[in-house]
Design an enzyme around this catalytic site. Structure first.
Site, PDB file in Angstrom:
ATOM      1  N   LYS A  84      21.022  -8.047  23.646  1.00 16.64           N
ATOM      2  CA  LYS A  84      20.198  -8.680  22.633  1.00 16.64           C
ATOM      3  C   LYS A  84      19.276  -9.673  23.340  1.00 16.64           C
ATOM      4  CE  LYS A  84      20.809 -11.055  18.149  1.00 16.64           C
ATOM      5  NZ  LYS A  84      21.820 -11.627  17.235  1.00 16.64           N
TER       6      LYS A  84
ATOM      7  N   SER B 243      21.487  -9.756  12.677  1.00  9.76           N
ATOM      8  CA  SER B 243      20.274  -9.910  13.435  1.00  9.76           C
ATOM      9  C   SER B 243      20.248  -9.094  14.725  1.00  9.76           C
ATOM     10  CB  SER B 243      20.080 -11.389  13.803  1.00  9.76           C
ATOM     11  OG  SER B 243      21.139 -11.821  14.645  1.00  9.76           O
TER      12      SER B 243
ATOM     13  N   SER C  38      26.153 -11.069  12.443  1.00 12.01           N
ATOM     14  CA  SER C  38      25.024 -10.425  13.111  1.00 12.01           C
ATOM     15  C   SER C  38      25.387  -9.328  14.099  1.00 12.01           C
ATOM     16  CB  SER C  38      24.168 -11.469  13.828  1.00 12.01           C
ATOM     17  OG  SER C  38      23.346 -12.130  12.903  1.00 12.01           O
TER      18      SER C  38
END
Lengths: 523, 487
Positions: free
Chosen positions: A90, A165, A189
Site C-alpha cells: 500500500k 482504503s 481498511s
C-alpha cells in the site's frame, strides 16, 4: 524482455498467476522457474492492469532483488521464507527508492529516505516488492474513491468498488498480479477490501506489527496486515513482519507465535461466537454467512450466539478518535520540508493554500472533524468520552470471549457497492465499516475470509475476531475452513477484466477450470 | 489615596537534559554542529517516522525531580501540543500535560537573611523545537536548523510564590546550581540550555486573588530577567493606578530600550488541542527506579557548603566561591583528601589551606564551559605542592611561582623545586653570614630599629630574602635577625 521472449524461456513450465506463494517458493527452490522470470511476469501483469491498481511499479528494484535471489540459489545459499513471493505494498508504507504518496497530491512523488520496518523484514525474507498500490488518500475511505490518482476497480466487476482504503493492495492479490500484498487497517481498511475482492485479509493485534514507516492516519488504531489468496500465505507474511521493533514504542515485545504451524491444527471443539446482527445485512451476505456457519459446524466447531452491546457506538467512537488523531498526524504536511508547497502571501497563507490544494475533500473533512473534537471545551465531551466508550467495547469482547474462542460476523453488511454510489453520502460510506470497527477500537486481531458469492457473483467475506495476540487461532480456523470450501480458490476473470494476460502464463489457462466470473463480471 | 500593590511572580524554566542523544531519536545533541547535521526521519517529522523515548533523559528528569523534592508519578503521559510553525516539524510538540512526571516539589532560597520556600508545581518532559534563523543572507527568508529539534527538556513550573526580582534571581541561581551539580543540565544560558519565562502580575496588598498576568518570554540572562520583572511591575502599577487594566499577553524584553514589549495577546493565543500522544505508551517509572536514582543523587551544593564549613574549616564565603562550579567543588574535595592522606593533620586546617591556595593561586586559571571544567593542575599535584610548603621545603611565596610553572609545563612540584634548586635554605650559618653583611651595610636602619622602630624588621627580612633569592626559611631568618639586631 517482452512477453514472447519470456514464453520461450519458460518453455513448458505450467506457470500461473494464481500460483500461491507457497507454490511459487517451491518452484523457485526446485529450479522450475527463476526469481527473475517470476518477477518479470508479475511486472507484466501489473503493467497490463486496467483496474487502476498500482501507483508505482518498481521494476528496477524488483528485478535487482530477484537476480540477487537467483544468485543466492545458484550459490547454494538457503533462501529466505518468502523468497520468490512477489508482493505489493500500500502506498502509505515507506519504501527507500520508491515513491510513497499515500494517494495524496500533497505527497506526489515523495521519496522516503528509509524503508519501513515491515519492508526491511520482507526484503530480508526474500520477498520481491513489485510496486506501490492505490489507496484512499491517507487511508481515509472505504471505496478507494478518495485517491487523488483515480479509482480502483473491483476485479469481479469493474463497476464496483474494491473497498478501501487498501483497495489497490486487495486487487493486486485478488487479480493475481502478485502473490500477496500489504495494506493498513485502521477501521477495516484491510478486512473490508479483502471481503469485497474475495481474498484473505488479516488485521493483526494492535502492537503486533511495527508501524515504523507506516504513514500514520490514526496512530492508536493503525496496523499493517497482509492480503493473500490463502490463510497459509497470509500466515507466512505475518510471521515475517510481526514482532518487536525498538523504533515503535507501541510495538509489543511479546514473542511471535507460529502462525504457519497454526494452519493445520485441529478445530474440533472450537467455540465460534456468532455475532447477533441487525437487519442491515444484504440477503446475499446472509445466505453466505448461513452456509459458512454450517460449514464450521461440520468441521466440529460449537457455534454459540454472542453480543457486543456497545458495538452500535462503533461508528461514532471511531469517527471521533480516528479524526482527532488524524488532525494531529496530518499537521506535518505543511509545505515546509517536503511534498507540495503552494507559496502564499505570508506563512499562514502558505499553510492554508498548500493544505487546501494538497488534501482532498474527505481528508479535509476529517481534519476539521478531528480538530473540532480536540478543541478546548469539547475535548471531554468528544475525545475523552469516545475513549471511555472504547474501553466499554473492549470489555464487551472480554465478556464474549468467556463463551467463545472467536467472534464471527460478516466483514461487511454488503458486497462491493457500485463506484460512485456512496461518495455523496459520507455517512453511508462510514456505515460500511460497522462490523470491522469494534475489533479495531478494541485492538484485537481479525481476519476476513472469503465465504461465498452473492447473486451477482460478488464475493462475501466473513470476519473472525480473536482475543489479543491470538492470531494463531484465526489462522487455524481460516485454514480449516478453506480446506472444506475452496472459496479462496475462485478467481476473477482477469482476461476480460484486464486487456490481456501475460502470454504463456495465461490466466485463461489457470482460470479455465476454477474461475467463475461473476454475473456482472467483466463490464 | 493611593493603593499599595504587591507583585506575584511564577516561573517556568526550560532546562535541557544533559543527554548525548535526543529525546525520541538517536541523533546527537551536540551544540554547534553545522546546520541540519544532527537530524533523522524522526526529529525531522518525516511521514512514517515514530518517536521512541530516551531512557537516559527519563532518568535525568527523575533525578531533577528528586533533587527538587518532587513526587515522581508512576505513570505519566506524553501529550501532543498542536500548533503550526516552521520550527515544529510534526505540527505538534511532544510534551506532558495532564499527567506530568514530577509534582509538588520546592526550592528554599535565602534573600536578605530570610529563608523562603518556593513551591514547584510540576516538572514535565518535552522536546525542544528547531531554530528559525530569519533573514540570514537574504531578507524575507527564514532558514530552519533542525539540529535542536527534539532535544530533551524539562519544564520546571513554580507556584506564584516569588515576590520580587531579587527572589526570582535567587531562585534561578539556586535552581541552576542544583541542576548542574546533579549533572542534569549544563546551566548554559547563552546557548539556551537554561531558559526562563516569568509570569508577572500585581494585586492590591493583602488580596488573595491574583491579578492579570503578563508572561515574559525567552529572557536569556539573570540580569535581564531582573530588569524585565522590575520594569513590568512598574508598568503594571502605572497602568492600574491610571485607571487602566493589564491585558493577559506574552511580552518580550528589549535590552536596547530597557522595556518589555507585547508579542502576542490572549486573543491571538493558540488552542493547543492537547491530547495523549497515541505513539507513546504511558511512561512507567517504578518505585525501585526512583529509589535507585535517589540513592545515586550527589551531594547538593547547599549541603556541601554547610559540611565544608563544619568539617573543612571553610568560611561561608570560601564555600560559596568554591561551589561556583561542580568541577571546582570536586577538585577541592579531591585535593583535601590527597593532602590529608599525606599530612594526616587537622582536617579543618588542611581544608582551609587548600581553599586559600585554590582561591589565591589556581582559581584564576580554571576554565569552565557548561558542565565541563578544567583545573590545570591535578588534585594530587596540588597536594604534592602543598606538602612541600607544609614540611618547609619551600615557602609560600616560592609555592606561588611553582604552581605557575606547573601549569605552564605540566611538571610536578617536586621535580620543579629540585631542578631549579628552590628548596629553602635552613642552614643557619649561611643565613647568618648574609645577615651580618646586611646589618653592616645598613647602620642607620639598625640604629632606628634599636631605638624602637621595630617594624623595620620587615625591611631586614626583605633584604635577606633578596640576598638568598627567596629561598631562606623565613622563620629562621626572623629568629636570627632579631638576635643580631639586638646588638
Amino acid at each position: 524482455m517482452d512477453t514472447a521472449a519470456l514464453e520461450t524461456q519458460l518453455g513448458d513450465v505450467d506457470v500461473s498467476r494464481w500460483w500461491n506463494a507457497e507454490r511459487c517458493h517451491r518452484a523457485l527452490v526446485d529450479g522450475e522457474i527463476t526469481a527473475e522470470q517470476w518477477t518479470r511476469l508479475a511486472l507484466t501483469w501489473a503493467q497490463e492492469d486496467e483496474l487502476g491498481t498500482f501507483l508505482f511499479l518498481d521494476a528496477e528494484g524488483a528485478l535487482a532483488q530477484a537476480t540477487q535471489l537467483d544468485r543466492q540459489r545458484a550459490g547454494g545459499e538457503t533462501l529466505g521464507p518468502l523468497a520468490g513471493m512477489t508482493l505489493a505494498l500500500k502506498d502509505n508504507i515507506c519504501t527507500l527508492g520508491a515513491t510513497t504518496s499515500c494517494g495524496s497530491r500533497i505527497l506526489e512523488g515523495y521519496l522516503p529516505p528509509f524503508d519501513a520496518t515491515v519492508v526491511e523484514r520482507l526484503r530480508r525474507a526474500g520477498a520481491v516488492i513489485v510496486g506501490k498500490t492505490n489507496m484512499d488518500e491517507f487511508a481515509m475511505g472505504s471505496s478507494n474513491e478518495n485517491s487523488a490518482y483515480g479509482n480502483v476497480h473491483n476485479p469481479w466487476n469493474r463497476d464496483r468498488a474494491p473497498g478501501g482504503s487498501s483497495g489497490g493492495s486487495a486487487v493486486a492479490t485478488a487479480a493475481g498480479m502478485v502473490s500477496c500484498s500489504l495494506g493498513s487497517d485502521t477501521g477495516g481498511s484491510v478486512r473490508q477490501p479483502g471481503a469485497f475482492c474475495g481474498v484473505t485479509a488479516v488485521k493483526p493485534t494492535y502492537g503486533r506489527v511495527s508501524r515504523y514507516g507506516l504513514v500514520a492516519f490514526a496512530s492508536s488504531l493503525d496496523q499493517i496486515g497482509p492480503f493473500a489468496r490463502s490463510a497459509r500465505d497470509a500466515a507466512n507474511v505475518l510471521q515475517v513482519i510481526a514482532g518487536d521493533d525498538p523504533r515503535d514504542a507501541t510495538c509489543s515485545s511479546r514473542p511471535v507465535d507460529d502462525y504457519v504451524g497454526a494452519c493445520g491444527q485441529p478445530v474440533k471443539g472450537m467455540r465460534v461466537g456468532l455475532l447477533r446482527t441487525g437487519d442491515g445485512d444484504e440477503p446475499g451476505v446472509k445466505v453466505a454467512m448461513g452456509n459458512a456457519v454450517a460449514a464450521l459446524k461440520e468441521l466440529g466447531c460449537d457455534v454459540v450466539d454472542v453480543e457486543l452491546p456497545h458495538a452500535k457506538y462503533g461508528v461514532s467512537v471511531y469517527y471521533l478518535v480516528a479524526t482527532a488523531e488524524a488532525s494531529s498526524n496530518l499537521a506535518r504536511f505543511d509545505g515546509m520540508r517536503y511534498g507540495l508547497r503552494v507559496t502564499g502571501e505570508d506563512l499562514t497563507d502558505t499553510y492554508n493554500s498548500t493544505r487546501a490544494r494538497g488534501f482532498g475533500p474527505e481528508v479535509q473533512r476529517r481534519i476539521m472533524l478531528g480538530t473540532y473534537a480536540l478543541s478546548a471545551g469539547y475535548y471531554d465531551a468528544y475525545y475523552m468520552k469516545a475513549q471511555k466508550v472504547r474501553t466499554l467495547m473492549a470489555q464487551d469482547f472480554e465478556k464474549a470471549f468467556v463463551d467463545c474462542d472467536v467472534v464471527l460476523s460478516p466483514t461487511s453488511p454488503t458486497t462491493a457497492f457500485k463506484l460512485g454510489e456512496r461518495t455523496r453520502d459520507p455517512l453511508s460510506m462510514y456505515l460500511a465499516d460497522v462490523y470491522t470497527l469494534p475489533a479495531s477500537l478494541a485492538g484485537l486481531p481479525a481476519v476476513s475470509v472469503p465465504c461465498g458469492f452473492d447473486d451477482e457473483g460478488l464475493p462475501v467475506g466473513m470476519q473472525m475476531v480473536a482475543p489479543a495476540f491470538e492470531e494463531s487461532r484465526l489462522f487455524t480456523l481460516a485454514h480449516a475452513y478453506e480446506q472444506v470450501t475452496e472459496w479462496n480458490q475462485r478467481h476473477p476473470d482477469v482476461a476480460s477484466a484486464g486487456k490481456t494476460t501475460a502470454g504463456k502464463a495465461s490466466a485463461g489457462k489457470a482460470t479455465a477450470g476454477k474461475a467463475t466470473a461473476g454475473k456482472g463480471g467483466a463490464a | 489615596m493611593s493603593i499599595a500593590y504587591e507583585p506575584t511572580i511564577g516561573l517556568e524554566v526550560h532546562a535541557q537534559l544533559n543527554t548525548c542523544t535526543k529525546l525520541f531519536c538517536r541523533c546527537s545533541t551536540d551544540y554547534g554542529a553545522p546546520p541540519n547535521d544532527n537530524i533523522c526521519p524522526t526529529c525531522l517529522g518525516l511521514p512514517g517516522a515514530l518517536p521512541s523515548p530516551n531512557r537516559q533523559a527519563v532518568e535525568l528528569a527523575i533525578r531533577a525531580g528528586r533533587a527538587l523534592h518532587c513526587t515522581i508519578r508512576g505513570k505519566s503521559v506524553f501529550a501532543r501540543k498542536n500548533y503550526f510553525y516552521p520550527d515544529l516539524p510534526k505540527g505538534y510538540q511532544i510534551s506532558q500535560f495532564e499527567l506530568p512526571l514530577c509534582e509538588d516539589g520546592h526550592v528554599d532560597i535565602e534573600v536578605g537573611g530570610e529563608t523562603r520556600r518556593i513551591r514547584i508545581q510540576r516538572i514535565h518532559m518535552e522536546e525542544d523545537a528547531a531554530k528559525n534563523i530569519h533573514g540570514a543572507g537574504q531578507t524575507g527568508t527564514t532558514w530552519v536548523d533542525y539540529n535542536r529539534a527534539c532535544t530533551p527538556l524539562i519544564e520546571i513550573v513554580t507556584h506564584p510564590d516569588l515576590r520580587n526580582a531579587d527572589e526570582t534571581e535567587a531562585y534561578l541561581k539556586k535552581l541552576r546550581e542544583i541542576l548542574m551539580f546533579t549533572q542534569v543540565n549544563d546551566g548554559n544560558l547563552e546557548e539556551g540550555s537554561f531558559r526562563c519565562d516569568a509570569n508577572v502580575s500585581i494585586k492590591p496588598v493583602g488580596r488573595e486573588e491574583l491579578g492579570t498576568r503578563a508572561e515574559l518570554k525567552n529572557i536569556n540572562s539573570f540580569k535581564f530577567v531582573k530588569k524585565a520583572i522590575d520594569f513590568e511591575i512598574v508598568r503594571q502599577e502605572a497602568l492600574i493606578s491610571g485607571g487602566g487594566t493589564v491585558v493577559q499577553e506574552t511580552r518580550g524584553w528589549s535590552e536596547g530600550d530597557g522595556k518589555t514589549f507585547s508579542m502576542r495577546t490572549k486573543e491571538e493565543a493558540h488552542d493547543y488541542r492537547y491530547f495523549p500522544d497515541p505513539d507513546l505508551p504511558p511512561l512507567v517509572v517504578t518505585e525501585d527506579q526512583v529509589a535507585r536514582v535517589e540513592s545515586e543523587l550527589p551531594e547538593l551544593p547547599e549541603a556541601k557548603r554547610a559540611r565544608w564549613q563544619t568539617e573543612l574549616g571553610l568560611t561561608e564565603y570560601d564555600a560559596v566561591v568554591l561551589t561556583g562550579h561542580p568541577v571546582l567543588a570536586t577538585y577541592l574535595e579531591d585535593t583535601v583528601a590527597a593532602l590529608q592522606a599525606e599530612l594526616n593533620g587537622d582536617l579543618k586546617k588542611v581544608g582551609k589551606k587548600v581553599a586559600n591556595f585554590l582561591q589565591g593561586e589556581v582559581l584564576q586559571h580554571v576554565k569552565t564551559d557548561g558542565l565541563h571544567g578544567e583545573v590545570p593542575v591535578p588534585p594530587g599535584g596540588l597536594a604534592e605542592l602543598l606538602v612541600l610548603v607544609e614540611n618547609a621545603t619551600i615557602n609560600g611565596k616560592i609555592a606561588k611561582d611553582v604552581v605557575v610553572e606547573m601549569i605552564e609545563t605540566g611538571r610536578g612540584a617536586k621535580a620543579i623545586v629540585e631542578k631549579r634548586g628552590l628548596a629553602q635554605v635552613t642552614d643557619t650559618g649561611a643565613i647568618q653570614s648574609e645577615i651580618d653583611a646586611i646589618v653592616a651595610a645598613h647602620p642607620k636602619e639598625v640604629e632606628a630599629y634599636r631605638c624602637g622602630k621595630e617594624n623595620l624588621i620587615g625591611f631586614f627580612v626583605g633584604q635577606v630574602m633578596k640576598a638568598t633569592k627567596g629561598k631562606a626559611n623565613p622563620k629562621v631568618v626572623n629568629e636570627l635577625l632579631r638576635a643580631s639586631l639586638k646588638g
